[in-house]
Scaffold this motif. Structure first.
Motif, short mmCIF file in Angstrom:
data_model
loop_
_atom_site.label_atom_id
_atom_site.label_comp_id
_atom_site.label_asym_id
_atom_site.label_seq_id
_atom_site.Cartn_x
_atom_site.Cartn_y
_atom_site.Cartn_z
N GLY A 50 64.98 25.56 53.27
CA GLY A 50 63.88 26.51 53.22
C GLY A 50 62.52 25.86 53.27
O GLY A 50 62.36 24.71 53.68
N THR A 51 61.52 26.62 52.83
CA THR A 51 60.13 26.22 52.98
C THR A 51 59.82 24.93 52.24
O THR A 51 59.16 24.04 52.77
N HIS A 52 60.28 24.81 51.00
CA HIS A 52 59.97 23.64 50.18
C HIS A 52 61.19 22.74 50.00
O HIS A 52 61.40 22.18 48.93
N SER A 53 61.99 22.61 51.05
CA SER A 53 63.23 21.86 50.93
C SER A 53 62.99 20.38 50.65
O SER A 53 63.75 19.76 49.89
N VAL A 54 61.95 19.80 51.23
CA VAL A 54 61.67 18.38 51.01
C VAL A 54 61.30 18.13 49.56
O VAL A 54 61.82 17.21 48.90
N LYS A 55 60.42 18.97 49.02
CA LYS A 55 60.00 18.83 47.63
C LYS A 55 61.16 19.09 46.68
O LYS A 55 61.32 18.39 45.66
N VAL A 85 76.66 25.81 41.69
CA VAL A 85 75.59 26.78 41.48
C VAL A 85 74.72 26.84 42.72
O VAL A 85 74.43 25.81 43.35
N VAL A 86 74.30 28.04 43.08
CA VAL A 86 73.31 28.23 44.13
C VAL A 86 72.24 29.16 43.60
O VAL A 86 72.53 30.16 42.93
N ALA A 87 70.99 28.79 43.84
CA ALA A 87 69.86 29.60 43.36
C ALA A 87 68.85 29.73 44.49
O ALA A 87 68.62 28.78 45.25
N THR A 88 68.24 30.88 44.58
CA THR A 88 67.26 31.12 45.64
C THR A 88 66.19 32.07 45.13
O THR A 88 66.30 32.63 44.04
N GLN A 89 65.17 32.22 45.95
CA GLN A 89 64.07 33.13 45.62
C GLN A 89 64.15 34.35 46.51
O GLN A 89 64.47 34.26 47.70
N LYS A 90 63.85 35.47 45.93
CA LYS A 90 63.86 36.73 46.66
C LYS A 90 62.46 37.33 46.59
O LYS A 90 61.97 37.67 45.52
N GLU A 91 61.82 37.41 47.74
CA GLU A 91 60.46 37.92 47.77
C GLU A 91 60.43 39.40 47.42
O GLU A 91 61.33 40.17 47.79
N ASN A 92 59.41 39.80 46.69
CA ASN A 92 59.23 41.20 46.32
C ASN A 92 58.60 41.95 47.49
O ASN A 92 57.38 41.99 47.65
N ILE A 93 59.45 42.53 48.35
CA ILE A 93 58.96 43.21 49.54
C ILE A 93 58.23 44.50 49.17
O ILE A 93 57.15 44.79 49.65
N ASP A 94 58.82 45.28 48.29
CA ASP A 94 58.24 46.55 47.86
C ASP A 94 58.72 46.83 46.45
O ASP A 94 59.88 46.61 46.13
N GLU A 152 60.03 31.32 56.52
CA GLU A 152 60.38 32.55 55.80
C GLU A 152 59.87 32.54 54.36
O GLU A 152 60.03 33.52 53.64
N ASN A 153 59.29 31.44 53.91
CA ASN A 153 58.74 31.33 52.56
C ASN A 153 59.81 31.54 51.49
O ASN A 153 59.55 32.14 50.43
N ILE A 154 61.01 31.09 51.78
CA ILE A 154 62.13 31.16 50.85
C ILE A 154 62.72 29.77 50.70
O ILE A 154 62.90 29.05 51.67
N THR A 155 63.02 29.39 49.46
CA THR A 155 63.69 28.11 49.19
C THR A 155 64.97 28.37 48.43
O THR A 155 65.00 29.23 47.54
N ALA A 156 66.01 27.65 48.78
CA ALA A 156 67.29 27.77 48.08
C ALA A 156 67.80 26.38 47.73
O ALA A 156 67.64 25.43 48.52
N VAL A 157 68.40 26.25 46.57
CA VAL A 157 69.00 24.98 46.14
C VAL A 157 70.42 25.25 45.69
O VAL A 157 70.75 26.34 45.20
N ALA A 158 71.27 24.25 45.87
CA ALA A 158 72.66 24.35 45.44
C ALA A 158 73.10 22.99 44.93
O ALA A 158 72.65 21.95 45.43
N LEU A 159 73.97 23.00 43.95
CA LEU A 159 74.48 21.74 43.40
C LEU A 159 75.83 21.98 42.76
O LEU A 159 76.19 23.11 42.42
N ARG A 160 76.59 20.92 42.63
CA ARG A 160 77.89 20.99 41.97
C ARG A 160 77.97 19.93 40.88
O ARG A 160 77.40 18.85 41.00
N SER A 161 78.68 20.27 39.83
CA SER A 161 78.93 19.31 38.76
C SER A 161 80.44 19.17 38.60
O SER A 161 81.20 19.58 39.48
N GLY A 162 80.88 18.61 37.50
CA GLY A 162 82.31 18.41 37.33
C GLY A 162 83.09 19.68 37.15
O GLY A 162 84.30 19.73 37.41
N SER A 163 82.42 20.77 36.71
CA SER A 163 83.16 21.99 36.38
C SER A 163 82.64 23.24 37.08
O SER A 163 83.22 24.31 36.92
N CYS A 164 81.56 23.14 37.84
CA CYS A 164 80.99 24.34 38.44
C CYS A 164 80.17 24.01 39.67
O CYS A 164 79.83 22.84 39.92
#
Length: 241
Positions: free
Chosen positions: A169-174, A49-58, A35-47
């Protein structure tokens, strides 16, 4: 002469004789990567976070309608990666599970319970030939008063696990290698968001296509799931080192 009755088995083994996933599950996992989308998520002591890419379809599309971030209740948010039709179906099932739990128990469903129940439904798809395995992954983040920030992930193979940091996602290993080098448990909220954004920029550094970054966050100060505005994300992009 009476016709013989033939019984047909519709169940499939999740593992082949060689102890590998059945082809349908492997194809679904491959579909997530394509799908050419990568998402990452992580937690720290107080929060968390999840971040992902949204392809510009139109360029005329409404940005929020193409988002990969969703919410189940005030405190649980998720990121869906994979075939969007499958992702929306699984997300609606999860929302229904969360709603029924809140009606029966009179409190919001914990994120680990929600993830395990979604994984249980995915497991049925891997063992029944009448059902196609859903080609999507779900990352859940939440802030719980007892356990603090949490990150859970489930995939088409029905695996369900909690993580300190993960990528799909696509670049999960990297992305995973980048997180292994940069992640620390004591990150502040701003540094956790910055790390997630930097990770996405790092894995897409060689891609010519433009993509929009979207970020969701929950924290001890504000346990409600919140999607950062474009202006907030631009500030983090300008601080990219």
């Amino acid at each position: 002469m009476a016709a013989s009755c033939k019984w047909v088995r519709f169940d499939l083994n999740c593992l082949s004789p060689l102890l590998t996933l059945n082809p349908a599950t492997e194809y679904a996992l491959k579909a997530v990567e394509l799908e050419n989308i990568t998402a990452v998520a992580l937690r720290s002591g107080s929060c968390a976070v999840v971040a992902t890419q949204k392809e510009n379809i139109d360029k005329y599309a409404v940005p929020r309608s193409t988002s990969n971030l969703f919410t189940f209740n005030k405190t649980i948010g998720c990121c869906m990666v994979g075939r969007m039709g499958d992702a929306l179906h699984q997300m609606k099932l999860a929302q229904h599970i969360a709603y029924l739990f809140s009606c029966d128990c009179d409190y919001q469903i914990p994120v680990d319970v929600l993830c395990h129940r979604v994984a249980n439904l995915s497991q049925v798809h891997t063992q029944n030939s009448l059902m196609r395995v859903l080609g999507c992954c779900m990352i859940l983040i939440s802030y719980d008063d007892e356990t603090g920030p949490t990150v859970y992930k489930t995939d088409p193979s029905a695996n369900c696990s909690g993580f300190k940091a993960c990528a799909v996602g696509t670049h999960s290993v990297k992305a995973t290698k980048y997180l292994e080098q940069k992640y620390r448990r004591d990150l502040s909220q701003d540094k956790a968001i910055q790390l997630a954004i930097n990770c996405l920029l790092h894995v897409r550094s060689n891609d010519s296509e433009e993509a929009t970054i979207e970020v969701g966050v929950v924290s001890k100060c504000d346990p409600n799931f919140r999607i950062l505005s474009d202006r907030e994300i631009e500030e983090f992009l300008s601080n990219d080192d």
